[in-house]
Design an enzyme around this catalytic site. Structure first.
Site, PDB file in Angstrom:
ATOM      1  N   GLU A  60      49.348  46.025  33.741  1.00 11.44           N
ATOM      2  CA  GLU A  60      48.750  46.628  32.561  1.00 11.44           C
ATOM      3  C   GLU A  60      48.513  48.088  32.925  1.00 11.44           C
ATOM      4  OE1 GLU A  60      45.272  44.489  31.303  1.00 11.44           O
ATOM      5  OE2 GLU A  60      44.920  45.908  29.675  1.00 11.44           O
ATOM      6  N   ARG A 295      46.002  35.309  45.105  1.00  9.09           N
ATOM      7  CA  ARG A 295      45.990  36.771  45.124  1.00  9.09           C
ATOM      8  C   ARG A 295      45.564  37.251  46.501  1.00  9.09           C
ATOM      9  NH1 ARG A 295      43.774  38.601  40.735  1.00  9.09           N
ATOM     10  NH2 ARG A 295      43.008  40.600  41.439  1.00  9.09           N
ATOM     11  N   LYS A 305      40.396  46.719  39.714  1.00  4.29           N
ATOM     12  CA  LYS A 305      40.533  47.989  39.000  1.00  4.29           C
ATOM     13  C   LYS A 305      39.185  48.506  38.545  1.00  4.29           C
ATOM     14  CE  LYS A 305      45.056  47.325  37.057  1.00  4.29           C
ATOM     15  NZ  LYS A 305      45.675  46.724  35.885  1.00  4.29           N
TER      16      LYS A 305
HETATM   17  P1  ATP Z   1      42.732  43.825  38.667  1.00  9.32           P
HETATM   18  O1  ATP Z   1      42.184  42.448  38.878  1.00  9.32           O
HETATM   19  O2  ATP Z   1      42.619  44.714  39.844  1.00  9.32           O
HETATM   20  O3  ATP Z   1      42.266  44.462  37.413  1.00  9.32           O
HETATM   21  P2  ATP Z   1      45.021  42.916  37.318  1.00  9.32           P
HETATM   22  O4  ATP Z   1      45.490  41.584  37.691  1.00  9.32           O
HETATM   23  O5  ATP Z   1      44.230  42.986  36.077  1.00  9.32           O
HETATM   24  O6  ATP Z   1      44.284  43.591  38.539  1.00  9.32           O
HETATM   25  P3  ATP Z   1      47.521  43.793  36.357  1.00  9.32           P
HETATM   26  O7  ATP Z   1      47.964  45.155  36.031  1.00  9.32           O
HETATM   27  O8  ATP Z   1      47.361  42.817  35.265  1.00  9.32           O
HETATM   28  O9  ATP Z   1      46.180  43.943  37.175  1.00  9.32           O
HETATM   29  O10 ATP Z   1      48.401  43.159  37.510  1.00  9.32           O
HETATM   30  C1  ATP Z   1      49.807  43.186  37.523  1.00  9.32           C
HETATM   31  C2  ATP Z   1      50.291  42.093  38.429  1.00  9.32           C
HETATM   32  O11 ATP Z   1      49.771  42.260  39.743  1.00  9.32           O
HETATM   33  C3  ATP Z   1      49.836  40.741  37.949  1.00  9.32           C
HETATM   34  O12 ATP Z   1      50.981  39.897  37.902  1.00  9.32           O
HETATM   35  C4  ATP Z   1      48.852  40.274  38.956  1.00  9.32           C
HETATM   36  O13 ATP Z   1      48.957  38.894  39.161  1.00  9.32           O
HETATM   37  C5  ATP Z   1      49.245  41.042  40.214  1.00  9.32           C
HETATM   38  N1  ATP Z   1      48.076  41.282  41.051  1.00  9.32           N
HETATM   39  C6  ATP Z   1      46.974  41.970  40.725  1.00  9.32           C
HETATM   40  N2  ATP Z   1      46.074  41.944  41.724  1.00  9.32           N
HETATM   41  C7  ATP Z   1      46.632  41.217  42.732  1.00  9.32           C
HETATM   42  C8  ATP Z   1      46.212  40.821  44.041  1.00  9.32           C
HETATM   43  N3  ATP Z   1      45.017  41.154  44.528  1.00  9.32           N
HETATM   44  N4  ATP Z   1      47.063  40.080  44.786  1.00  9.32           N
HETATM   45  C9  ATP Z   1      48.274  39.746  44.305  1.00  9.32           C
HETATM   46  N5  ATP Z   1      48.731  40.080  43.092  1.00  9.32           N
HETATM   47  C10 ATP Z   1      47.927  40.804  42.304  1.00  9.32           C
HETATM   48 MG    MG Z   2      45.536  41.496  34.693  1.00 12.58          MG
END
Ligand code: ATP
Ligand code: MG
Length: 588
Positions: A60, A295, A305
């Site tokens: 995102e 994760r 984030k």
């Molecule tokens: P945050 O929790 O930091 O806001 P998010 O999951 O909302 O991160 P996205 O932009 O939606 O951020 O993530 C893009 C991709 O990265 C998703 O497929 C998510 O599963 C993966 N991702 C995000 N954080 C991790 C992590 N700590 N370990 C592995 N994959 C991750």
């Molecule tokens: Mg997300």
């Protein structure tokens, strides 16, 4: 050094097993690809898909990527690379708020920097989910027409109250059994801006008694008057993430949709939705399948984030690319390497069980890669003067230092030796402690790549600090000459000529948090910030370093790995950031 530890082929894992099984059974072999994302009719008009599998990385664009994302990028792009597939970079921009071009740009930069690309078979696989809004809308009408969705006029509170609990079923909405015609008319009114934000919502009609709460008629479209960065004010209704994501995967012909464990309970809805749209003729089998992995949780950092935004906005750090932040932009400025991240991703693997990874593992990966690739240089970080009293005053002679101890093919460079040198303050002790083999009165040490010297005295300032050390050199002992080893010494110290030294700013970065699990228990994670995460010093360096290009990486002998800061080195006066020390100082 790294080659024996780095597997040529990444270790197998449950996702690789699934992909290998699907390839063997030809699960996706009959798929077609029309050259761009699209519905069943469009894809059916295409050619057999040249990609054996399709994966995607769907960020995102509401922040900078962090080290957790690197795990997901290496996983998804790595699988596509290893199985003759394609990995799409998809901006999941269905939420009209919070999304910005700055984030889009930084995300594409980071993915490229990690060594991956989205060009394949003469096609750029960079997509925006917001380009699928028309299809998502059409899919919603299809669900309504087939009785699988309805417009609910309950308030948010009523909906919450009627959702039930883990142990109690929910209650049907009074609007649940309206006719498709009525629902369709209402949904169109929602689209046409006839109702206020939040006045009603479109829900899937599944099962209010399902043991999986995610199947109790989840919301799929909401009214929200917000300007979208791509579609502007064209829409005042937006799809919910859980509805949008499976559709995005299906339109892009994704085969293996890999996400983190918190989406496990959404998988039944993912499958339900795609099956209903397939019955409605909008999609076709074989459909994408969702798989979940744990994760990345990494000690001594925060990977959310929300918290990263807070650290940046509240100015605990200098920006998104502050070298102490676990963002990829920060890691890059810190001197971390893409190879190091790929090694890290392979080494930690993927699993189904949540766990914490020690930050040291990441640092060891960086050390391993840098030990191989970084040339050696000399820098004195805490300088005091050494005067060789029996060395002629206006003389300068060349000493030769190898650029890499294990790679003679990288050659040697000249370091000039003169009567006055900079050495490290800690390489002299007025009263040596037991086992101290460096300089002390009457002590003997080798000036690395130069001569053996014997300490003959020292000077102190009024405060009692040593300011100058005196020594005499033994002329027959120059490194690389016959007789260099005629005198055995136990200590070996580095130095630079005061006359030739390049004086530069060095930033000694350390971990941003002093606790392994920032904010654990009742603590505020901000209270766990390490007050000593940055120390700025002025160092004396060998003259070649004044020509270091931005982002050039070196090992400063005996100190660690350093990088010429990419931002602040541009004016021809490189500034150096410490990437990582030679050894872990945090291990207890
Ligand atoms: P945050 O929790 O930091 O806001 P998010 O999951 O909302 O991160 P996205 O932009 O939606 O951020 O993530 C893009 C991709 O990265 C998703 O497929 C998510 O599963 C993966 N991702 C995000 N954080 C991790 C992590 N700590 N370990 C592995 N994959 C991750
Ligand atoms: Mg997300």
């Amino acid at each position: 050094m790294s080659s024996d530890k780095t597997p040529a082929v990444p270790a197998s894992n449950f996702i690789r097993n699934i992909i290998e099984r699907d390839i063997e059974q030809g699960t996706y072999a009959q798929r077609k690809w029309a050259g761009s994302p699209g519905d069943a009719a469009q894809q059916a008009s295409g050619q057999p898909d040249p990609a054996r599998i399709r994966t995607r990385f769907p960020p995102e664009p509401n922040g900078y990527l962090h080290i957790g994302h690197a795990k997901s990028i290496c996983l998804n792009f790595g699988l596509a690379r290893d199985y003759d597939g394609v990995c799409h970079l998809r901006f999941d921009d269905t939420n009209p708020e919070k999304e910005e071009q700055e984030y889009v740009d930084s995300i594409t930069d980071s993915v490229k920097w990690l060594g991956f690309g989205w060009e394949a078979n003469n096609c750029s696989h960079l997509y925006y989910a917001s380009n699928y809004f028309d299809f998502m809308y059409r899919a919603a009408e299809t669900l309504i027409e087939s009785g699988h969705a309805y417009v609910d006029l309950q308030t948010a509170d009523e909906m919450r109250a009627n959702r039930g609990t883990l142990t109690e079923p929910g209650k049907d909405s009074p609007w649940r059994n309206r006719s498709p015609q009525e629902n369709l008319a209402l949904f169109r009114e929602m689209r046409d801006g006839k109702h206020a934000d939040g006045a009603m919502i479109l829900r899937a009609r599944i099962d209010m008694a399902s043991p999986n709460i995610n199947l109790r008629d989840p919301a799929i479209y909401r009214i929200k008057r917000a300007t979208h960065h791509n579609t502007g004010d064209r829409w005042c209704i937006y799809p919910m993430y859980t509805y949008a994501h499976p559709i995005e995967d299906a339109l892009e012909q994704i085969t293996h949709s890999i996400c983190t464990l918190e989406f496990e309970d959404q998988r039944p809805f993912y499958d339900w939705l795609l099956e209903r749209l397939t019955e409605g003729g909008l999609l076709a089998h074989p459909l994408p399948k969702q798989y979940e992995f744990a994760r990345l949780n990494l000690t001594y950092v925060v990977l959310s984030k929300r918290r990263l935004i807070e650290l940046v906005e509240q100015k605990y750090v200098t920006g998104w690319d502050d070298p102490r932040l676990p963002t990829l932009a920060g890691a890059r400025r810190r001197g971390y390497t893409p190879e190091g991240f790929r090694l890290f991703a392979d080494r930690i693997g993927v699993s189904k069980a949540d766990s914490w990874i020690e930050y040291t593992i990441l640092e060891d990966c960086m050390r391993e890669v840098l030990n191989e690739s970084a040339e050696r240089r000399i820098a004195v970080l805490d300088p005091i003067k050494l005067v060789i009293t029996n060395y002629p005053e206006n003389q300068s002679e060349d000493c030769f230092a190898p650029n890499h101890p294990q790679k003679p093919e990288l050659g040697k460079r000249v370091v000039p030796l003169t009567r006055e040198l900079w050495i490290e303050r800690e390489d002299f002790m007025e009263v040596p402690s037991k086992g101290y083999f460096r300089l002390f009165p009457d002590g003997v040490v080798r000036l690395r790549y130069g001569y053996v010297v014997k300490c003959t005295g020292f000077e102190k300032d009024a405060a009692g600090n040593v300011t100058v050390v005196h020594c005499e050199y033994l002329p027959d002992t120059k490194s690389g000459t016959v007789g260099a080893d005629s005198i055995k010494v136990k200590g070996n110290i580095h130095w630079v000529s005061t006359q030739h030294a390049y004086t530069a700013e060095v930033r000694l970065y350390d971990r941003l948090f002093k606790e392994a699990h920032p904010g654990n228990g009742d603590r505020d994670y901000l209270d766990d910030l390490n007050p000593d995460s940055l120390k700025v010093i002025t160092a004396q360096m060998e003259p070649t370093l004044k020509d270091a290009k931005p982002e050039a990486r070196f090992q400063f002998e005996r100190h660690g790995y350093f990088v010429a800061d990419v931002k602040d080195s541009a004016t021809g006066k490189p500034v150096f950031n410490r990437t990582v020390t030679l050894r872990d100082a945090w291990q207890k």
